[in-house]
Design a protein around this motif. Structure first.
Motif, PDB file in Angstrom:
ATOM      1  N   ILE A 129       2.261   1.925  -3.435  1.00  0.00           N
ATOM      2  CA  ILE A 129       1.242   2.475  -4.331  1.00  0.00           C
ATOM      3  C   ILE A 129       1.020   3.957  -4.039  1.00  0.00           C
ATOM      4  CG2 ILE A 129      -1.232   2.384  -4.883  1.00  0.00           C
ATOM      5  CD1 ILE A 129      -1.003  -0.691  -4.574  1.00  0.00           C
ATOM      6  N   GLN A 187      -2.460  -2.906 -11.214  1.00  0.00           N
ATOM      7  CA  GLN A 187      -3.472  -2.531 -10.234  1.00  0.00           C
ATOM      8  C   GLN A 187      -4.887  -2.531 -10.811  1.00  0.00           C
ATOM      9  OE1 GLN A 187      -2.442   0.937  -7.607  1.00  0.00           O
ATOM     10  NE2 GLN A 187      -0.667   1.032  -8.961  1.00  0.00           N
ATOM     11  N   TYR A 188      -5.023  -2.108 -12.069  1.00  0.00           N
ATOM     12  CA  TYR A 188      -6.362  -1.793 -12.576  1.00  0.00           C
ATOM     13  C   TYR A 188      -6.788  -2.530 -13.843  1.00  0.00           C
ATOM     14  CZ  TYR A 188      -5.720   2.062  -9.307  1.00  0.00           C
ATOM     15  OH  TYR A 188      -5.494   2.807  -8.182  1.00  0.00           O
ATOM     16  N   GLN A 241       0.829  -1.206   0.000  1.00  0.00           N
ATOM     17  CA  GLN A 241       0.000   0.000   0.000  1.00  0.00           C
ATOM     18  C   GLN A 241       0.863   1.255   0.000  1.00  0.00           C
ATOM     19  OE1 GLN A 241      -2.317  -0.988   3.525  1.00  0.00           O
ATOM     20  NE2 GLN A 241      -4.152  -1.290   2.298  1.00  0.00           N
ATOM     21  N   TYR A 244       0.566   0.596 -13.243  1.00  0.00           N
ATOM     22  CA  TYR A 244      -0.860   0.960 -13.297  1.00  0.00           C
ATOM     23  C   TYR A 244      -1.699  -0.222 -13.786  1.00  0.00           C
ATOM     24  CZ  TYR A 244      -5.008   3.771 -14.409  1.00  0.00           C
ATOM     25  OH  TYR A 244      -6.284   4.283 -14.467  1.00  0.00           O
ATOM     26  N   ARG A 249      -3.941  -5.315  -4.136  1.00  0.00           N
ATOM     27  CA  ARG A 249      -4.240  -4.964  -5.529  1.00  0.00           C
ATOM     28  C   ARG A 249      -3.346  -5.727  -6.505  1.00  0.00           C
ATOM     29  NH1 ARG A 249      -4.594   1.568  -5.967  1.00  0.00           N
ATOM     30  NH2 ARG A 249      -5.753   1.953  -4.036  1.00  0.00           N
ATOM     31  N   ILE A 250      -2.119  -6.012  -6.068  1.00  0.00           N
ATOM     32  CA  ILE A 250      -1.170  -6.750  -6.895  1.00  0.00           C
ATOM     33  C   ILE A 250      -0.896  -8.068  -6.199  1.00  0.00           C
ATOM     34  CG2 ILE A 250       1.132  -6.728  -7.928  1.00  0.00           C
ATOM     35  CD1 ILE A 250       1.031  -3.649  -7.778  1.00  0.00           C
TER      36      ILE A 250
END
Length: 394
Positions: free
Chosen positions: A203, A296-297, A200, A293, A229-230
């Motif tokens: 990020i 993560q998304y 975190q 990026y 997230r990863i």
């Protein structure tokens, strides 16, 4: 018919390590048909209040907790201790059988993995010193011995204990530490929970993972994975084997065996390698930021334009960098990530195919089928059946 032995288990089952040890004890009972009447607190917490008044036959307990060590030091019934290993032999409890996770080997597995990724700088994210964190200090010392043996300087950051009130400031301090580190660097976190905090912070600091910071945790905690997230690389402790071994030792003691000098070090099972540690040196800072990026998304349905906006350059220029560095387009990179996430989920029989499609970022199950046929010459269901068949054959 003989009465079952009454056994107390003193563990905090809010931790994955403790839950796995308990699972190992249960596996021993199932496989041997030993009759034990197990006592645990209803909320699965470890409490020693009243333990000296407990009329039982034996105890298996987490001796990483110094309160438990003190409370059980003079118990008149058989006790088996479970905990972390120590470099200093005098730190083990006297005349109590001890089943330990091998802290040296846990850290060695993580350290060697980061070396294999081509990294030459290393750091450790531990815990603040306290009597209950002795195991974390052992892992920190093991790390420092390894880097010194290789003629390197290792950075250590202990951070703060987790609390809601101090979380904001603690994360700010961690972000400052992350930004101050020489890069690229590999960081070993003493647990997956600490690895998640570190992830975190990276990020927030906008530091690409794993190109600039590669992270390895310890525990292989599925809850931590869900909250990252990863996907997190993590060392798998042999905690279930520890539980089985502890139950076996107690079983021997209940039948007259003298196991007071028994000490067993259980090595890690292996390492679950995921995206956070797969360091790939990249020349282009634009590609590095873009991949950060995308990791993560990608599963949220992002497009090339959004990646370019995040990086801060035109789509055309970003595509040129991707073609030069990765020999593929931004769209292909996004798709690769979505397919990788889908493939991981397809190995889990509890996840419906429709959920796999949604959670890996495909607009529909039909579209995921079409992509799988094009990329792998099979359907997701066929891929799933092949993957599970492969697991069973091993």
């Amino acid at each position: 018919m003989t009465k079952p032995h009454r056994i107390a288990l003193l563990f905090n089952a809010n931790k994955v390590y403790d839950r796995q040890v308990i699972a190992g004890i249960g596996q021993y009972l199932t496989s041997t048909r030993v009759k034990w009447d197990l006592f645990m607190e209803e909320d699965f917490r470890s409490r020693t209040v009243g333990i000296h008044q407990w009329r039982g036959d034996g105890i298996i307990a987490d001796f990483d907790d110094p309160v438990v060590c003190e409370a059980l030091a003079s118990m008149p019934i058989p006790v088996v201790a479970v905990g972390g290993s120590y470099a200093d032999e005098t730190h083990y409890p006297h005349n109590i059988p001890y089943v330990a996770t091998d802290n040296q080997k846990l850290v060695r597995l993580a350290y060697d993995h980061l070396i294999e990724q081509g990294l030459q700088r290393f750091a450790f994210y531990g815990l603040p010193p306290s009597p209950g964190n002795r195991w974390a200090h052992e892992r920190e010392m093991a790390f420092m011995q390894m880097v010194r043996a290789d003629g390197l300087e290792g950075s250590v950051y202990r951070g703060s204990s987790t609390s809601a009130g101090g979380w904001g400031r603690a994360q700010e301090e961690m972000v400052e530490w992350v930004r101050s580190l020489p890069k690229p660097i590999g960081i070993i976190a003493t647990t997956d929970a600490r690895a998640r905090h570190l992830l975190q912070a990276c990020i927030v600091a906008d530091v690409p993972i794993p190109e600039q910071i590669a992270i390895v945790g310890i525990d292989n905690d599925p809850i931590a994975q869900l909250l990252c997230r990863i996907p997190l690389t993590s060392v798998i402790q042999g905690a279930e084997e520890m539980g089985r071994m502890a139950a076996q030792v107690l079983h021997q003691m209940l039948h007259g065996g003298d196991c007071s000098t028994t000490r067993v070090l259980v090595p890690p099972v292996g390492i679950n390698v995921q995206a956070t540690s797969l360091h790939q040196p990249l020349k282009s800072a634009y590609v590095m930021r873009a991949k950060h990026y995308i990791r993560q998304y990608a599963c949220l349905g992002i497009k090339t334009e959004q990646v370019a906006d995040y990086v801060g350059i035109s789509r055309t220029l970003l595509e040129e960098h991707f073609k030069r560095e990765l020999k593929q387009s931004v769209h292909q990179t996004i798709l690769e990530h979505k397919l990788e996430m889908a493939r991981q989920m397809l190995t889990d029989p509890s996840i419906p195919l429709s959920d796999v499609a949604v959670r890996s970022g495909f607009t529909s199950l039909q579209y995921m089928y079409a992509v799988f046929r094009r990329e792998f010459n099979c359907t997701p269901r066929q891929y799933m059946e092949n993957a599970r068949g492969s697991v069973r054959s091993h």
